[in-house]
Design a protein around this motif. Structure first.
Motif, PDB file in Angstrom:
ATOM      1  N   MET A 187       0.812  -1.210   0.000  1.00  0.00           N
ATOM      2  CA  MET A 187       0.000   0.000   0.000  1.00  0.00           C
ATOM      3  C   MET A 187       0.849   1.265   0.000  1.00  0.00           C
ATOM      4  O   MET A 187       0.392   2.324  -0.414  1.00  0.00           O
ATOM      5  CB  MET A 187      -0.961  -0.007   1.196  1.00  0.00           C
ATOM      6  CG  MET A 187      -2.044  -1.062   1.049  1.00  0.00           C
ATOM      7  SD  MET A 187      -3.111  -1.190   2.493  1.00  0.00           S
ATOM      8  CE  MET A 187      -4.048   0.324   2.342  1.00  0.00           C
ATOM      9  N   GLU A 188       2.100   1.157   0.459  1.00  0.00           N
ATOM     10  CA  GLU A 188       2.999   2.307   0.476  1.00  0.00           C
ATOM     11  C   GLU A 188       3.549   2.634  -0.916  1.00  0.00           C
ATOM     12  O   GLU A 188       4.077   3.710  -1.125  1.00  0.00           O
ATOM     13  CB  GLU A 188       4.162   2.060   1.438  1.00  0.00           C
ATOM     14  CG  GLU A 188       3.731   2.041   2.895  1.00  0.00           C
ATOM     15  CD  GLU A 188       4.851   1.626   3.824  1.00  0.00           C
ATOM     16  OE1 GLU A 188       5.994   1.416   3.348  1.00  0.00           O
ATOM     17  OE2 GLU A 188       4.581   1.498   5.026  1.00  0.00           O
ATOM     18  N   GLN A 189       3.418   1.702  -1.836  1.00  0.00           N
ATOM     19  CA  GLN A 189       3.952   1.916  -3.181  1.00  0.00           C
ATOM     20  C   GLN A 189       2.882   2.531  -4.075  1.00  0.00           C
ATOM     21  O   GLN A 189       1.742   2.086  -4.085  1.00  0.00           O
ATOM     22  CB  GLN A 189       4.407   0.585  -3.792  1.00  0.00           C
ATOM     23  CG  GLN A 189       5.513  -0.091  -3.007  1.00  0.00           C
ATOM     24  CD  GLN A 189       5.939  -1.387  -3.655  1.00  0.00           C
ATOM     25  OE1 GLN A 189       6.177  -1.433  -4.855  1.00  0.00           O
ATOM     26  NE2 GLN A 189       6.042  -2.439  -2.868  1.00  0.00           N
ATOM     27  N   SER A 190       3.274   3.538  -4.844  1.00  0.00           N
ATOM     28  CA  SER A 190       2.289   4.188  -5.714  1.00  0.00           C
ATOM     29  C   SER A 190       1.988   3.345  -6.947  1.00  0.00           C
ATOM     30  O   SER A 190       0.907   3.420  -7.503  1.00  0.00           O
ATOM     31  CB  SER A 190       2.779   5.578  -6.132  1.00  0.00           C
ATOM     32  OG  SER A 190       3.998   5.465  -6.837  1.00  0.00           O
ATOM     33  N   ASN A 191       2.951   2.547  -7.377  1.00  0.00           N
ATOM     34  CA  ASN A 191       2.754   1.733  -8.574  1.00  0.00           C
ATOM     35  C   ASN A 191       3.457   0.390  -8.379  1.00  0.00           C
ATOM     36  O   ASN A 191       4.496   0.136  -8.979  1.00  0.00           O
ATOM     37  CB  ASN A 191       3.309   2.479  -9.797  1.00  0.00           C
ATOM     38  CG  ASN A 191       2.893   1.820 -11.095  1.00  0.00           C
ATOM     39  OD1 ASN A 191       1.987   1.001 -11.132  1.00  0.00           O
ATOM     40  ND2 ASN A 191       3.568   2.175 -12.168  1.00  0.00           N
TER      41      ASN A 191
END
Length: 127
Positions: free
Chosen positions: A13-17
């Motif tokens: 969830m911390e990663q944008s992509n």
């Protein structure tokens, strides 16, 4: 991405992509090497454990465990092929990508619905 599914979800969830492989590992609760096995199997349908072990450069027991996990999750099919000299060998085929994506969406939707229920049922009390 390592750790429990909860920690993995937080990292995801911390990663944008996030990469597809990480999403697949997290949602299905499988290890990255199992996701890699699925992707190789998708490109090499009908593979045996020996063939996959050579391609993945992993030992047979590791590949066998990965295939069992994929089979249990509905991501791979196992068929028995009779050998000319007698006996048989198992061949594995990954489900097609659109089916895997549909399973991912279903699993994620089910989890999201559960989380929404938890949010709605929370009354602010302690315990």
């Amino acid at each position: 991405m390592t750790g429990s599914p909860q920690h993995r979800l937080g990292e995801l969830m911390e990663q944008s992509n996030p990469p597809f492989e990480e999403v697949m590992s997290c949602v299905f609760g499988i290890e990255s090497h199992e996701t890699r096995t699925y992707l190789v199997l998708r490109d090499q349908p009908g593979s045996t454990i020996d063939e996959l072990a050579a391609t993945l450069e992993r030992d047979r027991s590791t590949v066998n465990r990965s295939l069992s996990t994929l089979h249990d999750r509905g991501l791979a099919r196992r068929d028995r092929r009779l050998l000319d000299g007698g006996g048989y060998v198992y061949q594995y085929t990954a489900i097609v990508l659109p089916e895997a994506k549909a399973l991912l969406h279903e699993a994620l939707d089910a989890w999201t619905a559960t989380v929404h229920d938890v949010i709605e049922e929370f009354d602010g009390g302690t315990g």
